[in-house]
Design a protein around this motif. Sequence first.
Motif, short mmCIF file in Angstrom:
data_model
loop_
_atom_site.label_atom_id
_atom_site.label_comp_id
_atom_site.label_asym_id
_atom_site.label_seq_id
_atom_site.Cartn_x
_atom_site.Cartn_y
_atom_site.Cartn_z
N ASP A 91 0.94 -1.17 0.06
CA ASP A 91 0.18 -0.19 -0.05
C ASP A 91 0.93 1.31 0.04
O ASP A 91 1.26 1.53 0.94
CB ASP A 91 -0.90 0.10 1.20
N TYR A 92 1.01 1.88 -1.14
CA TYR A 92 2.05 3.07 -1.20
C TYR A 92 1.46 4.37 -0.53
O TYR A 92 2.41 5.03 -0.09
CB TYR A 92 2.21 3.55 -2.74
N SER A 93 0.24 4.06 -0.20
CA SER A 93 -0.49 5.39 0.62
C SER A 93 0.30 5.47 2.15
O SER A 93 0.16 6.51 2.83
CB SER A 93 -1.88 5.55 0.64
#
Length: 259
Positions: free
Chosen positions: A146-148
């Motif tokens: 999850d890049y966020s």
Amino acid sequence: MEEAKARRAAEALFNEHKTGVPFKTLDAGSGLVSIADAYDIQDRYVALLRASEGETIGYKVGLTSKTMQVFCGIDHPIGGVVLARREHASGAGVRRGDYGRLGLEFEIAVRIKSDMPASVATSAAVAPHIDGVCAAVEVVDDRAADYSALDVRSLVADNSWNAGVVLSKFAANWPDLEAVSGKATKDGTPIGEGFGRDVLGHPFNSVAWLNAHLASRGGGLRKGQIVMTGSVMKTVFPIEPAGYRFELAGVGAVEVNVT
């Protein structure tokens, strides 16, 4: 970092890869506090990989372009280790099913001509220590991260997601790498491009950063090793079978077949 904690965290990472667990931030109990801690874990994780993947043949530098730093929400480069059985020649095939989530990064790779002193800190100082340049694709496995909510320390501990490299033949002569262009295609259709200057201003700056990083941990770049200097464009995540090609003007081209 405390040896026992680093070893336990590395063993946990090793088992996550074996069982197909998606990428996650290492928990507070792991003892992971700093970037230095992350490299301590990485060292032990890579040691576990060597039994099946072979010895260290080089390194990768990641997050060397503004595009990739913005994509991952990180403002500095990171390093990882490339192992012998993860090096492949142009034309290699990779299976999406072998990875948590397969990514391809299109790069300039270099080969080290002679051991690099710790004092080497600029692209000009790096140049005499390079005897080959090639077009390259790094195979990465972000395990559906999850890049966020990406934690750079956990990313580094996981060997900065390196899962392999695919290399063209090394060229003994090369054009100005600051200005050189690289173009990627998927089944012949353009999907992205970039320039050598997108890698910390010059790919040799990436090598200098890596050498300083290794020296800070008692190591350094050695003759014959390869360095993946960083992607010139945003990572591509294949979702279907396709042929990918990355052409580096005046140097060569590398191809990867994804199934």
